[in-house]
Enzyme design. Structure first.
Site, PDB file in Angstrom:
ATOM      1  N   SER A   1       3.629  14.966  -6.008  1.00  0.00           N
ATOM      2  CA  SER A   1       4.704  15.807  -6.542  1.00  0.00           C
ATOM      3  C   SER A   1       4.056  16.962  -7.281  1.00  0.00           C
ATOM      4  O   SER A   1       3.081  17.536  -6.779  1.00  0.00           O
ATOM      5  CB  SER A   1       5.613  14.955  -7.435  1.00  0.00           C
TER       6      SER A   1
ATOM      7  N   HIS B   1       7.173  15.968  -2.881  1.00  0.00           N
ATOM      8  CA  HIS B   1       8.444  16.372  -3.468  1.00  0.00           C
ATOM      9  C   HIS B   1       8.462  17.896  -3.444  1.00  0.00           C
ATOM     10  O   HIS B   1       7.523  18.529  -3.923  1.00  0.00           O
ATOM     11  CB  HIS B   1       8.554  15.909  -4.910  1.00  0.00           C
TER      12      HIS B   1
ATOM     13  N   ASP C   1       7.710   7.635  -8.586  1.00  0.00           N
ATOM     14  CA  ASP C   1       7.833   7.501  -7.137  1.00  0.00           C
ATOM     15  C   ASP C   1       6.440   7.311  -6.541  1.00  0.00           C
ATOM     16  O   ASP C   1       5.504   8.008  -6.919  1.00  0.00           O
ATOM     17  CB  ASP C   1       8.498   8.753  -6.556  1.00  0.00           C
TER      18      ASP C   1
END
Length: 189
Positions: A14, A41, A134
């Site tokens: 991310s 992401h 995540d």
């Protein structure tokens, strides 16, 4: 751990992870005999230049996945924005627009868990920089399936929270910086 049996590497990240990929990709052996799947992401924007940007950094073909693309060795696949990326048992990609997981679509956990189901012990999972958890559950799924799991060194991560979560909550195999990741991937056969 036997590095000679690996068929795929799935990399997730991310915030701050693009910087790692821009260092990692030029260092990869262009004749790498396995599949690399990247899930980041990112914002949903039509005509995203991300695949083109990454392809400038490696001679390994980079492709943003389309639904039902075949998963082939010697390729780098990029999850498209706003879809979960799954791998089917017949080695086709599947795109899913179901609800967000960990506030994200694509979710790293969704792809890691799907890849673990298909590749089992022939998979390596790598988690990079990011600001939420995540990827931790997905790395755990890869480990339980017999695969190898790696976290970016928090000291080298732009945002350390994501790799720190993996290190604290999984039985991580390696903690690497980008140079060490490249050397490890290049040693896989």
């Amino acid at each position: 751990m036997e590095k000679n049996r690996i068929k795929a590497v799935v990399i997730g990240g991310s915030s701050g992870s693009l910087d790692v990929l821009l260092k990692l990709f030029p260092a990869l052996n262009p004749a790498i005999p396995l599949t690399i799947i990247v899930v980041l992401h990112r914002k949903n924007a039509p005509d995203s230049p991300l695949a083109n940007l990454l392809s400038y950094k490696t001679s390994i073909p980079v492709k943003e996945v389309e639904d039902k693309d075949a998963v082939l060795p010697g390729m780098i696949y990029l999850a498209p924005a706003d879809y979960h990326l799954l791998i089917e048992r017949d080695f086709l990609f599947s795109l899913d627009s179901s609800e967000k997981v960990n506030y994200s679509r694509p979710s790293l956990d969704v792809t890691f868990e799907s890849a673990a189901d298909v590749y089992g012990p022939t998979l390596v999972g790598i988690l990079l920089s990011g600001a939420n958890s995540d990827g931790t559950a997905g790395l755990d799924a890869i480990k339980r399936a017999g695969g190898i799991i790696i976290a970016q060194s928090p000291e080298t991560a732009k945002v350390a929270f994501m790799p720190e979560q993996a290190i604290q909550h999984t039985d991580i195999d390696f903690v690497f910086d980008s140079d060490e990741m490249a050397a490890f991937i290049n040693g896989l056969r």
